[in-house]
Design an enzyme around this catalytic site. Structure first.
Site, short mmCIF file in Angstrom:
data_model
loop_
_atom_site.label_atom_id
_atom_site.label_comp_id
_atom_site.label_asym_id
_atom_site.label_seq_id
_atom_site.Cartn_x
_atom_site.Cartn_y
_atom_site.Cartn_z
N TYR A 191 0.84 -1.20 0.00
CA TYR A 191 0.00 0.00 0.00
C TYR A 191 0.88 1.26 0.00
CZ TYR A 191 -2.82 3.76 1.99
OH TYR A 191 -3.40 4.98 2.22
N TYR A 243 -12.70 12.40 -0.49
CA TYR A 243 -12.86 12.13 0.94
C TYR A 243 -14.25 12.56 1.41
CZ TYR A 243 -7.77 12.08 0.39
OH TYR A 243 -6.50 11.84 -0.04
N VAL A 261 -2.95 13.28 -0.79
CA VAL A 261 -2.35 14.28 0.09
C VAL A 261 -0.98 14.79 -0.41
CG1 VAL A 261 -3.61 13.60 2.18
CG2 VAL A 261 -1.37 12.56 1.68
N1 GLU Z 1 -0.27 7.45 2.06
C1 GLU Z 1 -1.30 8.26 2.63
C2 GLU Z 1 -1.83 7.64 3.90
O1 GLU Z 1 -2.04 6.48 3.96
C3 GLU Z 1 -2.39 8.46 1.61
C4 GLU Z 1 -3.46 9.35 2.13
C5 GLU Z 1 -4.09 10.21 1.11
O2 GLU Z 1 -3.53 10.64 0.12
O3 GLU Z 1 -5.25 10.50 1.37
O4 GLU Z 1 -2.05 8.31 4.86
#
Ligand code: GLU
Length: 309
Positions: A191, A243, A261
């Protein structure tokens, strides 16, 4: 193809409106390496179905894909297993909670609400892990983004791996509920590697166009993804891609979009264009703050809302 002069004018104005929003946002710093981004960077790239490419600003700065990788992983899982199997492990409803929320998974549901929040994406990754390696997924991403230059950003990866206790907690909770049966460490590594792929606004726009064309390569018409995969992914981008700001964005902008993000926005104007934005200053929900203003202006001036008159 749209009038290139009009495109240039509208895109420049959109970026200048976006720039005004930058000071109202913040660069993500919960992953320390992301805090090094230049807050005022801003780039917009649009690629049209006939191959016309329009760029304004910082379209070639590399940045990490972050949550936009959830679109790639969902595509891979759907290609491998189909709709029924994937959605027996993860839901297809907006969560109304933050991307890294854990409460609703613990209290309300035995499977993650959707594949674009962290819990859902980790569940999707676990459906891939026994069938495809990270290198396979990297090749898949390069193919979909029409960009052989995409590589793993080791600094971002190491930085996130050192600070991702919350994602580990989510993965253990998923395992305790038998949503995932794979090894927690291996699932989190895959991930996080996918989140740490370096892309540009231009490569995001390319992927947007592949999705806009129903999964076909705009250069030669070759099918890269099944039609069912693409239809599903675009729908979930519309309902869950921003989101807990997805509903408002769908009403006000109406362009299926996924944010990350790292500052990226991947947008799909069906059958017509792919749009990529880079701007690391984020709103409170984790979405590129300038990009939201840019897309709203573009939707208005170029009639890009899915349900425009
Ligand atoms: N790698 C980030 C995390 O798991 C991704 C979060 C995102 O971009 O919303 O927090």
């Amino acid at each position: 193809m749209r009038d290139p002069e009009l495109m240039k004018k509208v895109m420049k104005k959109a970026v200048s409106l976006g720039k005004k929003e930058i000071e109202n946002g913040r660069v993500a710093d919960y992953i320390p390496e992301l805090a090094k981004a230049r807050k005022d960077a801003l780039g917009l790239c649009i690629v049209e179905a006939d191959g016309a490419v329009h760029k304004v600003g910082d379209t070639n700065i590399p940045f990490s894909l972050q949550s936009i990788s959830k679109v790639v992983s969902l595509c891979m899982a759907l290609e491998l297993h189909g709709l029924d199997t994937v959605f027996s492990h993860v839901g297809m409803e907006p969560s109304g909670e933050a991307f890294n929320s854990i409460v609703e998974l613990d209290l309300q549901s035995n499977k993650p609400f959707n594949p674009f929040i962290n819990s859902g994406a980790i569940a999707v990754e676990s459906l891939i892990i026994d069938y495809r390696s990270f290198d396979d997924l990297l090749d898949f991403t390069r193919m979909l983004f029409l960009d052989p230059e995409i590589t793993l950003n080791r600094q971002v990866y190491n930085s996130e791996m050192a600070t991702c206790d919350r994602n580990r907690a989510i993965a253990y909770l998923l395992k305790s509920k038998n949503v995932i049966t794979t090894n927690v460490d291996t699932s989190i590594e895959l991930y996080t590697k996918m989140c740490s792929l370096n892309v540009t606004a231009e490569s995001l726009a390319n992927f947007g166009l592949v999705l806009a064309l129903g999964g076909k390569d705009p250069r030669n018409g070759n099918r890269l993804l099944k039609a069912e995969t693409v239809q599903t992914v675009k729908t979930i981008m519309l309902t869950c891609g921003m989101y807990d700001g997805s509903g408002q964005f769908a009403v006000e902008v109406g362009i299926p979009t996924k944010s990350g993000v790292g500052g990226g926005l991947l947008s799909v104007v069906d059958r017509e264009m792919g749009i990529g934005v880079y701007g690391p200053s984020l709103d409170a929900k984790g979405n590129c703050i300038a990009g939201k203003a840019i897309l709203r202006y573009l939707a208005d001036k170029l009639n890009l809302h899915l349900f425009h008159e």
